[in-house]
Write a protein that holds these residues in place. Sequence first.
Motif, short mmCIF file in Angstrom:
data_model
loop_
_atom_site.label_atom_id
_atom_site.label_comp_id
_atom_site.label_asym_id
_atom_site.label_seq_id
_atom_site.Cartn_x
_atom_site.Cartn_y
_atom_site.Cartn_z
N ALA A 4 -42.22 1.54 2.51
CA ALA A 4 -42.03 2.05 1.11
C ALA A 4 -41.09 3.37 1.35
CB ALA A 4 -43.54 2.39 0.58
N PRO A 5 -41.37 4.58 1.82
CA PRO A 5 -40.83 5.70 1.89
C PRO A 5 -39.21 5.27 2.51
CG PRO A 5 -42.57 5.91 3.78
CD PRO A 5 -42.82 4.68 2.78
N ARG A 6 -39.35 4.51 3.34
CA ARG A 6 -38.06 4.09 4.00
C ARG A 6 -37.16 3.34 2.94
NH1 ARG A 6 -41.88 4.57 8.05
NH2 ARG A 6 -41.18 5.48 10.05
N ILE A 7 -37.59 2.47 2.23
CA ILE A 7 -37.09 1.73 1.21
C ILE A 7 -36.51 2.70 0.21
CG2 ILE A 7 -37.12 0.09 -0.38
CD1 ILE A 7 -39.01 -1.56 1.68
N ALA A 8 -37.50 3.63 -0.18
CA ALA A 8 -37.03 4.64 -1.30
C ALA A 8 -36.01 5.52 -1.00
CB ALA A 8 -38.36 5.31 -1.65
N ALA A 9 -35.63 5.68 0.32
CA ALA A 9 -34.79 6.56 0.79
C ALA A 9 -33.19 6.10 0.63
CB ALA A 9 -34.83 7.18 2.19
N GLY A 10 -33.39 4.72 0.24
CA GLY A 10 -32.16 4.01 0.15
C GLY A 10 -31.64 3.40 1.24
N ASN A 11 -30.77 2.16 1.03
CA ASN A 11 -30.21 1.28 2.19
C ASN A 11 -29.23 2.24 3.02
OD1 ASN A 11 -31.45 -0.89 1.19
ND2 ASN A 11 -29.66 -1.64 0.12
N ASP A 12 -28.49 2.95 2.57
CA ASP A 12 -27.37 3.77 3.42
C ASP A 12 -28.18 4.78 4.32
OD1 ASP A 12 -25.61 3.08 2.02
OD2 ASP A 12 -25.16 4.69 0.85
N ALA A 13 -29.44 5.33 3.98
CA ALA A 13 -30.30 6.10 4.89
C ALA A 13 -30.87 5.06 6.06
CB ALA A 13 -31.42 6.75 4.11
#
Length: 319
Positions: free
Chosen positions: A272-281
Amino acid sequence: MPGSQEENVAHSTPKDPMAKPVLLIGLLLIVAAVGVLVNNLFNTIAKNSTKGAEDTTMQAAAADANLTPIGTVTAVDKSIVKEARSGEAVFNAVCTSCHTAGVLGAPKIDDKGAWEGRLGNGLDGLMNNAINGLNSMPARGGDPSITDEELSNAIVYMTGKAGIDLSSQTKTAAPAAGTEQAAAAPAEQAAPAEQAAAAPAEQAAPAEQAAAAPAEQAAPAEQAAAAPAEQAAAPAPAAAIDGEKVYKGICFSCHDVGVAGSPKLGDKEAWAPRIAAGNDAMYNNAINGKGAMPAKGGNPALSDDEIKAAVDYMANSSK
């Protein structure tokens, strides 16, 4: 006696006070004119000189770029056996992700004690584990394209770095190839008999082809009708990459079990937190590496698009 009248007139003629200023101004004008002429002369010489000519490097580079072929064609002779990669090359491409840091108990490349405990059956035992996988280590390190020879090279390289020489236990495949060719010769010689036996069946083929012709003739109309739909459904080149295949080729070795804190596939809370950071991240971390995760999962041969496809697969499977 007073002088004559003419002498008195000559001595009494007053001097012109503007004579000197006019003379000086005239001299200055002449000097200025000469200076302008000399300056123009030097400017003309400089403009017509080839020294310091305009740099055309950029224009030449642009012209070369415009003349560069759009693509190239490489002819490959499939009869030539592909040269096996060196042990170091295989290690850097696949094995480094686990054997550099000792992930999940994998023996580190320079840990002699860890390798000595695994040498009970010599190189053959290590090869068997590498080919079939052992515990958390996937078969062939997660890359099925690695040949047995390349696996052997990688094992000899890693143990050599730990001070153990297994090079004398390696096997050469050349003699076996010669034996296989010799054994194959009788079978090839028997082929004419098999061809002769198959001839009646082949002769019956024209009748079958003639019967199938009406159905085949109807195919162009069906293909023509289906063509627009197929063209509309054609995916973009990036979408053609199978992210799941890339994942199962290398990423699963860590993300299936959560090695070194990596988010498990399907763990919504971890993703969840990784997806929230966005695809580019997420793309940046996967391509360049982060923490214990090496760049591109330890396989620099993967393209950026392949890594992105694998990240998309994992993220979509974990939402």
